[in-house]
Design a protein around this motif. Structure first.
Motif, mmCIF file in Angstrom:
data_model
loop_
_atom_site.group_PDB
_atom_site.id
_atom_site.type_symbol
_atom_site.label_atom_id
_atom_site.label_comp_id
_atom_site.label_asym_id
_atom_site.label_seq_id
_atom_site.Cartn_x
_atom_site.Cartn_y
_atom_site.Cartn_z
ATOM 1 N N GLU A 4 -90.379 33.183 30.280
ATOM 2 C CA GLU A 4 -90.765 32.351 29.216
ATOM 3 C C GLU A 4 -90.101 31.765 28.288
ATOM 4 O O GLU A 4 -90.016 30.523 27.899
ATOM 5 N N LEU A 5 -89.058 32.687 27.793
ATOM 6 C CA LEU A 5 -87.747 32.264 26.890
ATOM 7 C C LEU A 5 -87.198 31.176 27.590
ATOM 8 O O LEU A 5 -86.607 30.098 27.176
ATOM 9 N N ARG A 7 -88.023 28.948 30.185
ATOM 10 C CA ARG A 7 -88.850 27.810 30.202
ATOM 11 C C ARG A 7 -88.982 27.150 28.713
ATOM 12 O O ARG A 7 -88.764 25.815 28.781
ATOM 13 N N HIS A 8 -89.275 28.040 27.493
ATOM 14 C CA HIS A 8 -89.178 27.474 26.315
ATOM 15 C C HIS A 8 -87.732 26.744 26.234
ATOM 16 O O HIS A 8 -87.787 25.708 25.424
ATOM 17 N N LYS A 9 -86.813 27.478 26.470
ATOM 18 C CA LYS A 9 -85.512 26.818 26.039
ATOM 19 C C LYS A 9 -85.282 25.391 26.776
ATOM 20 O O LYS A 9 -84.629 24.568 26.251
ATOM 21 N N GLN A 12 -87.040 22.868 25.297
ATOM 22 C CA GLN A 12 -86.321 22.166 23.998
ATOM 23 C C GLN A 12 -84.995 21.597 24.360
ATOM 24 O O GLN A 12 -84.826 20.340 23.759
ATOM 25 N N PHE A 30 -87.393 28.778 17.880
ATOM 26 C CA PHE A 30 -88.707 28.161 17.873
ATOM 27 C C PHE A 30 -88.877 26.922 17.175
ATOM 28 O O PHE A 30 -88.971 26.911 15.807
#
Length: 125
Positions: A4-5, A7-9, A12, A30
């Motif tokens: 998940e992190l 994908r978040h990165k 971004q 975040f």
């Protein structure tokens, strides 16, 4: 969590490229990925609301907050033997006292544990 992190990165990074001239790059985990304030930190209330919903779904302790996770992270670093200056740098603290409040609490517990282990060792000789 790592997936998940990651994908978040990636999201971004895509936002950074899209808004490369106005992206506020301060390396926030975040940060906003929308067009309104790209790169600026999310409002804490937004993070808290999301976390509260996720804790409820996962049936975890609803008392947890983003700050409690940060506190736990700091405690785990201290227990792992990470030095105070390294912890300060990781947390972005400039004031030693801020970090010491957590760090010293943990090191006191570690000293008690070490004392107890030594006592047990001496009793078993």
């Amino acid at each position: 969590m790592i997936n998940e992190l990651s994908r978040h990165k990636l999201a971004q990074k895509q936002t950074m490229m899209k808004h490369r001239y106005i992206y506020h790059d301060e390396d926030f985990v975040f940060a906003c990925i929308d067009d309104e304030l790209p790169g600026h930190p999310l409002y804490i209330k937004k993070v808290e609301n999301r976390m509260r919903r996720l804790l409820k779904i996962a049936e975890l302790n609803p008392e947890l907050t983003p700050h409690s996770l940060r506190h736990t992270h700091t405690s785990l670093l201290a227990q792992a033997g990470v030095s105070l200056p390294q912890i300060m740098e990781r947390l972005g603290h400039k004031d030693e006292d801020t970090t010491k409040n957590v760090y010293l609490h943990v090191t006191k517990e570690m000293k008690k544990e070490a004392s107890q282990k030594f006592k047990e060792l001496m009793e078993n000789l």
